[in-house]
Design an enzyme around this catalytic site. Sequence first.
Site, PDB file in Angstrom:
ATOM      1  N   THR A 144      35.346  42.480  50.643  1.00  0.00           N
ATOM      2  CA  THR A 144      34.857  41.978  49.359  1.00  0.00           C
ATOM      3  C   THR A 144      34.824  43.140  48.377  1.00  0.00           C
ATOM      4  O   THR A 144      35.278  44.245  48.692  1.00  0.00           O
ATOM      5  CB  THR A 144      33.451  41.371  49.514  1.00  0.00           C
ATOM      6  N   CYS A 145      34.262  42.897  47.198  1.00  0.00           N
ATOM      7  CA  CYS A 145      34.224  43.956  46.197  1.00  0.00           C
ATOM      8  C   CYS A 145      33.277  45.076  46.582  1.00  0.00           C
ATOM      9  O   CYS A 145      33.351  46.170  46.012  1.00  0.00           O
ATOM     10  CB  CYS A 145      33.831  43.393  44.833  1.00  0.00           C
ATOM     11  N   ASN A 146      32.382  44.839  47.538  1.00  0.00           N
ATOM     12  CA  ASN A 146      31.450  45.912  47.898  1.00  0.00           C
ATOM     13  C   ASN A 146      31.293  46.106  49.403  1.00  0.00           C
ATOM     14  O   ASN A 146      30.310  46.674  49.850  1.00  0.00           O
ATOM     15  CB  ASN A 146      30.070  45.679  47.269  1.00  0.00           C
ATOM     16  N   ARG A 147      32.272  45.646  50.185  1.00  0.00           N
ATOM     17  CA  ARG A 147      32.247  45.923  51.623  1.00  0.00           C
ATOM     18  C   ARG A 147      33.643  45.764  52.229  1.00  0.00           C
ATOM     19  O   ARG A 147      34.458  44.967  51.758  1.00  0.00           O
ATOM     20  CB  ARG A 147      31.254  45.037  52.361  1.00  0.00           C
ATOM     21  N   GLY A 179      25.299  33.566  46.962  1.00  0.00           N
ATOM     22  CA  GLY A 179      25.953  32.668  47.899  1.00  0.00           C
ATOM     23  C   GLY A 179      27.457  32.786  47.959  1.00  0.00           C
ATOM     24  O   GLY A 179      28.090  32.136  48.794  1.00  0.00           O
ATOM     25  N   GLN A 180      28.060  33.613  47.117  1.00  0.00           N
ATOM     26  CA  GLN A 180      29.519  33.708  47.095  1.00  0.00           C
ATOM     27  C   GLN A 180      30.078  34.282  48.394  1.00  0.00           C
ATOM     28  O   GLN A 180      31.215  34.006  48.770  1.00  0.00           O
ATOM     29  CB  GLN A 180      29.970  34.574  45.919  1.00  0.00           C
ATOM     30  N   GLN A 183      33.730  33.996  50.985  1.00  0.00           N
ATOM     31  CA  GLN A 183      34.514  35.147  51.425  1.00  0.00           C
ATOM     32  C   GLN A 183      34.595  35.213  52.948  1.00  0.00           C
ATOM     33  O   GLN A 183      35.627  35.600  53.508  1.00  0.00           O
ATOM     34  CB  GLN A 183      33.907  36.418  50.840  1.00  0.00           C
ATOM     35  N   ALA A 236      42.391  35.023  37.675  1.00  0.00           N
ATOM     36  CA  ALA A 236      42.104  33.606  37.925  1.00  0.00           C
ATOM     37  C   ALA A 236      41.766  33.357  39.390  1.00  0.00           C
ATOM     38  O   ALA A 236      41.911  32.242  39.885  1.00  0.00           O
ATOM     39  CB  ALA A 236      43.296  32.744  37.509  1.00  0.00           C
ATOM     40  N   GLY A 237      41.322  34.401  40.079  1.00  0.00           N
ATOM     41  CA  GLY A 237      40.892  34.259  41.465  1.00  0.00           C
ATOM     42  C   GLY A 237      39.502  33.669  41.559  1.00  0.00           C
ATOM     43  O   GLY A 237      38.943  33.161  40.582  1.00  0.00           O
TER      44      GLY A 237
END
Length: 570
Positions: free
Chosen positions: A49-52, A115-116, A120, A193-194
Amino acid sequence: MSLLVVGLSHRSAPVSVLERASLSVEAQTKLLQDTVAAEPASEGAVLATCNRIELYADVDKFHAGVAELSTLLAQHSGVGLEELTPYLYVHYEDRAVHHLFSVACGLDSMVVGEGQILGQIKDSLARAQETHTAGRLLNDLFQQALRVGKRAHSETGIDRAGQSLVTFGLEQLALGTPVESWTRGKKALVIGAGSMSSLSAATLARAGVAEVVVANRTPDRAERLVRILSEGDDTDVTARAVPMTSVPFELTRADVVVSCTGATGLVLTADMIAAGVEGRVEAPVVDLDAVAEEDARESAPAAQPQNPAEDGCPVDLPTVRPGFSVMGEAAVAGMDAATLEQHGAWAAGSAVDRRDAARGTGPEADAEVIGALAATASAIGRIPERRRPEPVEAPPRPEPVLHLLDLAMPRDVDAAAHRLPGVRLVDIESLAEASADAPMAADVDQVRRIVSDEVAAFGAAQRAAHITPTVVALRTMAADVVAGEMARLEGRLPGLDDKHRAEITQTVRRVVDKLLHAPTVRVKQLAAEPGGAGYADALRTLFDLDPETVASVSRAEESTEKNAENRGPG
């Protein structure tokens, strides 16, 4: 179960390292393939993800698994192993399960409770299934993590403890003003647009922006997102799609920009942003090269003083201006005569000799300086102070006219933009700093209890499942013994009629079932407890079960499960 996870996140590594170690979708696929090709691992899944960035694997050796997974992460991320290792964390078996369940509930997120992460995790499982690297263990683990995450959000108020990264970022841009009030009537530009960009566009639309412009390299995806926004019942936002080539123009009219693409380079440079605010803010011309140099100086490690202190020096060294010799005029400026006399005695000692080569001077030069200062002190009663220049107050920055939210990893927006007049930039790094002080809701404790209960249940289920093939093999062996004995009986009593044969067969089967019932039930209960994995081995040894028979049962179960898994995660 030999579950191992090796990874790094915003909790263990600085954003600059996470940014460099980020993995593209192609890199994740190759990492999965290389993981299962490695000797210690039989299954693999990547959660990026953006942070892991985390690599999960089923391994047969702990130490070899840690070494192999760490090496693979370094190879595919492009960050050297020696540099990456200090930021890696390792979890094994139940601790690894606890970690993933906590991640699924949002407890380990930058914004607690968001919750996103569930989407992921679902994408991570789907990718592992597509590459055929997820076997029985990782399929069970990730499926259960999704269920635990959903349970935490439905049974507790964890949603009140945090919100999506998008909402949190907008709150940072709004600087304390309610987001709905701050966004009202603004024009927004969303780049990408992801999933994150789509969430950003939807959040902005619900918050009340007047217009959302979507720019994406693939026009079809941008158009699809625009249709979703336009057809939504809960908003009346104007939405349109533009090509990436239109981004420079859209910057000149946008109030809020959210960027989250998979680009490996900068999407918005400082020059593009400066051009976007030109004419919209009254400010002096900014030298972007000077801004870049200042950023480089700030990020560089602090310079150490050239002349470290010497033992026995009577000078109050913290007050000495860094970079000046403790032997010279600057060191003694402002001293009273008594302290000056002590300093002179110290300077005349052997400490001076050790500095001569570096300074290019000798004791005579220092003696002259100190003598001159002593003469001044005797004449006016004090040593003249060498004062630092008064700080010059920086001119006030104009109010921002362009607000940038960079949610990409690696970054989409040039970090130099935060120094441009009329621009406010919030990125992953600043969000990490802001979230460190964010309050946690009381519901977090309840979620932690759910996680602990679910970890225990998952471990018990896995241990029980581990012994199931052995129990099935034992019952199969018992059925074969009954069949053999009935065949032997028919050979001895050829005149036995069907009615009596069936009655005898049923009786023998009942005897065998009763003898096996208590041991098999009990062994499943014992196997579900911590340390119960050895009961399967004991059962195989006591009943002399054929290992190939047990293995064939396991393969049959895995084949059945794989057919169900091909339908995708629930």
